[in-house]
Design an enzyme around this catalytic site. Sequence first.
Site, short mmCIF file in Angstrom:
data_model
loop_
_atom_site.label_atom_id
_atom_site.label_comp_id
_atom_site.label_asym_id
_atom_site.label_seq_id
_atom_site.Cartn_x
_atom_site.Cartn_y
_atom_site.Cartn_z
N CYS A 1 6.79 -0.44 6.98
CA CYS A 1 6.30 1.00 6.27
C CYS A 1 7.47 1.23 5.23
O CYS A 1 8.47 1.53 5.61
CB CYS A 1 5.94 1.88 7.16
SG CYS A 1 5.41 3.43 6.27
N LEU A 2 7.32 1.76 4.06
CA LEU A 2 8.13 2.32 3.13
C LEU A 2 8.76 3.47 3.59
O LEU A 2 9.67 4.08 3.07
CB LEU A 2 7.56 2.51 1.70
CG LEU A 2 6.97 1.08 1.13
CD1 LEU A 2 6.51 1.56 -0.15
CD2 LEU A 2 8.35 0.34 0.70
N GLN B 1 3.10 9.99 1.66
CA GLN B 1 4.48 9.16 1.65
C GLN B 1 5.13 9.55 0.43
O GLN B 1 6.23 9.36 0.27
CB GLN B 1 3.96 7.87 1.71
CG GLN B 1 3.56 7.22 2.98
CD GLN B 1 3.51 5.63 2.88
OE1 GLN B 1 2.49 5.15 2.43
NE2 GLN B 1 4.55 5.16 3.45
N HIS C 1 -3.82 0.85 8.07
CA HIS C 1 -2.38 1.36 7.99
C HIS C 1 -2.21 2.61 7.11
O HIS C 1 -1.67 3.72 7.17
CB HIS C 1 -1.16 0.27 7.64
CG HIS C 1 0.14 0.87 7.31
ND1 HIS C 1 1.00 0.26 8.22
CD2 HIS C 1 0.57 1.70 6.69
CE1 HIS C 1 2.22 0.72 7.79
NE2 HIS C 1 1.92 1.86 6.93
N GLU C 2 -2.87 2.47 5.77
CA GLU C 2 -2.58 3.47 4.93
C GLU C 2 -3.45 4.86 5.15
O GLU C 2 -3.09 5.87 5.07
CB GLU C 2 -3.25 2.92 3.40
CG GLU C 2 -2.17 1.74 2.98
CD GLU C 2 -0.49 2.10 2.95
OE1 GLU C 2 -0.41 3.29 2.90
OE2 GLU C 2 0.02 0.99 3.00
N GLY D 1 0.81 -0.96 -0.13
CA GLY D 1 -0.11 0.02 0.01
C GLY D 1 0.80 1.28 0.07
O GLY D 1 2.03 1.21 0.51
N HIS E 1 -1.94 7.18 7.51
CA HIS E 1 -1.07 7.90 7.03
C HIS E 1 -1.80 9.26 6.52
O HIS E 1 -0.89 10.45 6.46
CB HIS E 1 -0.31 7.55 5.65
CG HIS E 1 0.82 6.56 5.90
ND1 HIS E 1 1.93 6.95 6.48
CD2 HIS E 1 1.20 5.20 5.46
CE1 HIS E 1 2.96 6.12 6.56
NE2 HIS E 1 2.48 4.82 6.01
ZN ZN Z 1 3.09 3.00 5.79
#
Ligand code: ZN
Length: 181
Positions: A102-103, A54, A144-145, A49, A148
């Site tokens: 997480c990226l 991000q 999670h997304e 995701g 953000h």
């Molecule tokens: Zn993340």
Amino acid sequence: MSLLKVAKLGSPILRKIAEPVTAEECRTSEFQHFIDDMIDTMEKLDGVGLAAPQVFKSKQVVVLKSRGNVRYPDTPDLPLLVLINPELTEPSDDLIEGWEGCLSVDNLRGKVKRHAKMTLSGFDRNMTPLSFEAEGFFAVVLQHEIDHLKGKVFLDRMDDFSTLTHLAEFERHWLSPVETV
Ligand code: ZN
């Protein structure tokens, strides 16, 4: 399509509340290209995701997809989903705990508890309204997304930092735990 630069923990944009996308803005070719670039970036970086903050855009857009993901090999497949202005409602009382990474948080994994089930509403990339129930891994990725978009990262949702693990140690000790007798 092009690879977008990913904001890393400490970048102020990750802590901002993202703005809703207007229908007019969503229909521009520039915005549609941005969505394609988000999908491309998520796929090239093996994310399941990605949220717009991000990639340095404080707008309410998330993309999800998982198929044979090398960063999350034991997870079910999720078809590609683009969500604009998503809202989570009716979160279940039961929680599920799982490992998250997480990226934007390089090389760390930690255990997080999330709602096992909830309802999601929002819009697709053509601003057609969507509403569906999500559970399990799908529900976890959505939470999670969408976090953000609220300026939150998974570290904020950990209630016990003793599980915080470097990726190399996660792979060594936790990825495929071997049962010992
Ligand atoms: Zn993340």
